[in-house]
Design an enzyme around this catalytic site. Structure first.
Site, PDB file in Angstrom:
ATOM      1  CE  LYS A 113      42.939  34.113  45.676  1.00 27.44           C
ATOM      2  NZ  LYS A 113      43.840  35.202  45.968  1.00 27.44           N
TER       3      LYS A 113
ATOM      4  CE  LYS B 215      45.028  33.093  38.211  1.00 26.40           C
ATOM      5  NZ  LYS B 215      44.937  34.468  38.463  1.00 26.40           N
TER       6      LYS B 215
ATOM      7  CE  LYS C  30      51.639  37.732  41.934  1.00 25.87           C
ATOM      8  NZ  LYS C  30      50.281  37.677  42.436  1.00 25.87           N
TER       9      LYS C  30
HETATM   10  N1  AQP Z   1      47.922  33.352  34.240  1.00 28.53           N
HETATM   11  C1  AQP Z   1      47.520  34.600  34.022  1.00 28.53           C
HETATM   12  N2  AQP Z   1      47.260  35.012  32.758  1.00 28.53           N
HETATM   13  C2  AQP Z   1      46.860  36.286  32.518  1.00 28.53           C
HETATM   14  N3  AQP Z   1      46.699  37.207  33.492  1.00 28.53           N
HETATM   15  C3  AQP Z   1      46.959  36.838  34.761  1.00 28.53           C
HETATM   16  N4  AQP Z   1      46.903  37.502  35.938  1.00 28.53           N
HETATM   17  C4  AQP Z   1      47.284  36.662  36.928  1.00 28.53           C
HETATM   18  N5  AQP Z   1      47.580  35.460  36.434  1.00 28.53           N
HETATM   19  C5  AQP Z   1      47.380  35.530  35.089  1.00 28.53           C
HETATM   20  C6  AQP Z   1      46.523  38.892  36.081  1.00 28.53           C
HETATM   21  O1  AQP Z   1      47.472  39.529  36.918  1.00 28.53           O
HETATM   22  C7  AQP Z   1      46.813  40.567  37.649  1.00 28.53           C
HETATM   23  C8  AQP Z   1      47.184  40.545  39.095  1.00 28.53           C
HETATM   24  O2  AQP Z   1      46.863  39.361  39.694  1.00 28.53           O
HETATM   25  P1  AQP Z   1      47.020  39.215  41.263  1.00 28.53           P
HETATM   26  O3  AQP Z   1      48.427  38.989  41.623  1.00 28.53           O
HETATM   27  O4  AQP Z   1      46.366  40.341  41.966  1.00 28.53           O
HETATM   28  O5  AQP Z   1      46.185  37.961  41.595  1.00 28.53           O
HETATM   29  P2  AQP Z   1      45.964  36.671  40.814  1.00 28.53           P
HETATM   30  O6  AQP Z   1      45.105  36.896  39.628  1.00 28.53           O
HETATM   31  O7  AQP Z   1      45.465  35.704  41.835  1.00 28.53           O
HETATM   32  O8  AQP Z   1      47.424  36.286  40.300  1.00 28.53           O
HETATM   33  P3  AQP Z   1      48.260  35.037  40.687  1.00 28.53           P
HETATM   34  O9  AQP Z   1      49.582  35.124  40.022  1.00 28.53           O
HETATM   35  O10 AQP Z   1      47.458  33.790  40.457  1.00 28.53           O
HETATM   36  O11 AQP Z   1      48.470  35.304  42.232  1.00 28.53           O
HETATM   37  P4  AQP Z   1      48.275  34.341  43.454  1.00 28.53           P
HETATM   38  O12 AQP Z   1      48.996  33.082  43.065  1.00 28.53           O
HETATM   39  O13 AQP Z   1      48.903  35.063  44.587  1.00 28.53           O
HETATM   40  O14 AQP Z   1      46.808  34.139  43.639  1.00 28.53           O
HETATM   41  C9  AQP Z   1      45.316  40.420  37.397  1.00 28.53           C
HETATM   42  O15 AQP Z   1      44.935  41.411  36.470  1.00 28.53           O
HETATM   43  C10 AQP Z   1      45.196  39.044  36.804  1.00 28.53           C
HETATM   44  O16 AQP Z   1      44.098  38.948  35.898  1.00 28.53           O
END
Ligand code: AQP
Length: 334
Positions: free
Chosen positions: A116, A198, A201
């Site tokens: 990050k 991955k 969002k």
């Molecule tokens: N690409 C993915 N495939 C499978 N699982 C995923 N998760 C996120 N992306 C994928 C799962 O979603 C849950 C919540 O995630 P989060 O929003 O708390 O944070 P994150 O993992 O950082 O998700 P994002 O979408 O990538 O958010 P941003 O872009 O804001 O950092 C977790 O259980 C995660 O494993």
């Protein structure tokens, strides 16, 4: 026969934007299923979201939308607690105790901190380094026995276990040591534009993700553009063919077809038709959720009521724990 006590699960998601198909497949979809077997607490982790700069009005909007999406995806507030992290002050109250019982070195080793920081070099704030302590508090304050974790989160769970053990040894047995719960269907969904990363969002490329609110045309268009490879064969091989394999994973989730079955189905068929089939399967699966989402989101009073009830229920559990911990460490209670 007396009913066996169900194990308690805590899971969270950051309200940092509209959920992607990755969030749905990797987390939310499984959460709905877990409700039958576990006592579930689902948290909208708005305090964690603050480690990256947020636009205040958007954070507020995204938090309500995230709640509505969880409900639309099948999370039942009469079975599970759905709440916003910042509405349960016990998380941050325990967080400080956790901070004072964790070592600086432990936090510096966190790979997510490194990731990050690299992603947001202009805002390497203290929260980015400290948030695993808050995460440990999120889990320990409920004595959660199980935490659904992806590969990227095992380090965080380890920290929570280490701190819990250290506290229990220093004072007396207080915290349950949480275990990771790996769901069978917890596939990691990759970006459609860069399939070695991955799906996220917060990605700046809108074609890299499918949003849970994308309409059928948008979904089909994004899948049509998805990056594949040049050999034209639908075969599951994540290392050599990350793009095609990712699409196969998604198709598998929504059709239940095994990889070899998918390979046979698209044997001799071009990528164009394959992508269309994947896109259609996703659009068909999301359509009913989108209908529910629109209905629920329009009823702000209902969404807020669920969150209020969730925060009250969660606070009842968490406040007891904070009181107990504060007493054990010698904070004066009047
Ligand atoms: N690409 C993915 N495939 C499978 N699982 C995923 N998760 C996120 N992306 C994928 C799962 O979603 C849950 C919540 O995630 P989060 O929003 O708390 O944070 P994150 O993992 O950082 O998700 P994002 O979408 O990538 O958010 P941003 O872009 O804001 O950092 C977790 O259980 C995660 O494993």
């Amino acid at each position: 026969m007396a009913e066996q006590k169900r194990k308690r699960i805590l899971s969270g998601i950051q309200p940092t934007g509209t959920f992607t198909l990755g969030n749905y497949i990797g987390a939310v979809r499984n959460w709905a299923k877990l409700q039958d077997d576990f006592e579930c607490l689902y948290m909208l982790a708005d305090l964690h979201a603050l480690t990256v700069r947020q636009v205040p009005a958007e954070l507020r909007r995204h938090t309500r939308e995230a709640a509505a999406m969880l409900l639309a995806a099948g999370i039942d507030p009469s079975q599970s607690l759905v709440f916003v992290q910042s509405q349960v002050p016990a998380h941050t109250q325990l967080g400080w105790v956790i901070t004072c019982n964790s070592q600086f070195g432990e936090l510096s080793r966190m790979t997510q901190f490194k990731d990050k920081s690299a992603k947001h070099p202009d805002n390497i704030n203290g929260g980015l380094r400290s948030y695993p302590r808050l995460l440990a508090a999120d889990i320990l304050v409920y004595l959660a026995e199980l935490v659904p974790v992806g590969q990227d989160q095992t380090q965080h769970l380890e920290l929570a276990r280490n701190v819990a053990q250290r506290f229990n040894n220093a004072y007396s047995p207080t915290f349950t040591l949480p275990e990771g719960y790996i769901t069978k269907e917890g596939a990691k969904i990759m970006s459609l534009a860069e399939p070695t990363r991955k799906m996220s969002k917060s990605d700046t490329n809108q074609n890299s993700y499918i949003l849970m609110t994308d309409d059928t045309d948008t979904i089909l268009r994004k899948f049509k553009r998805a990056v594949t490879d040049s050999d034209g064969v639908v075969r599951y091989d994540p290392a050599a063919k990350p793009g095609v394999s990712n699409l196969m994973c998604i198709y598998n989730v929504f059709t239940g077809k095994a990889m070899d079955e998918i390979e046979r189905e698209f044997d001799g068929v071009g990528y164009g038709d394959f992508k269309l089939a994947v896109g259609q399967a996703v659009a068909d699966a999301l359509a009913p959720i989108q209908g529910e989402y629109a209905r629920i989101l329009a009823d702000t009073a209902y969404v807020d009521g669920v969150l209020r009830q969730g925060a009250e229920g969660a606070s009842r559990l968490a406040n007891r724990m904070v009181e107990k911990v504060y007493r054990k460490i010698g904070l004066l209670q009047l």
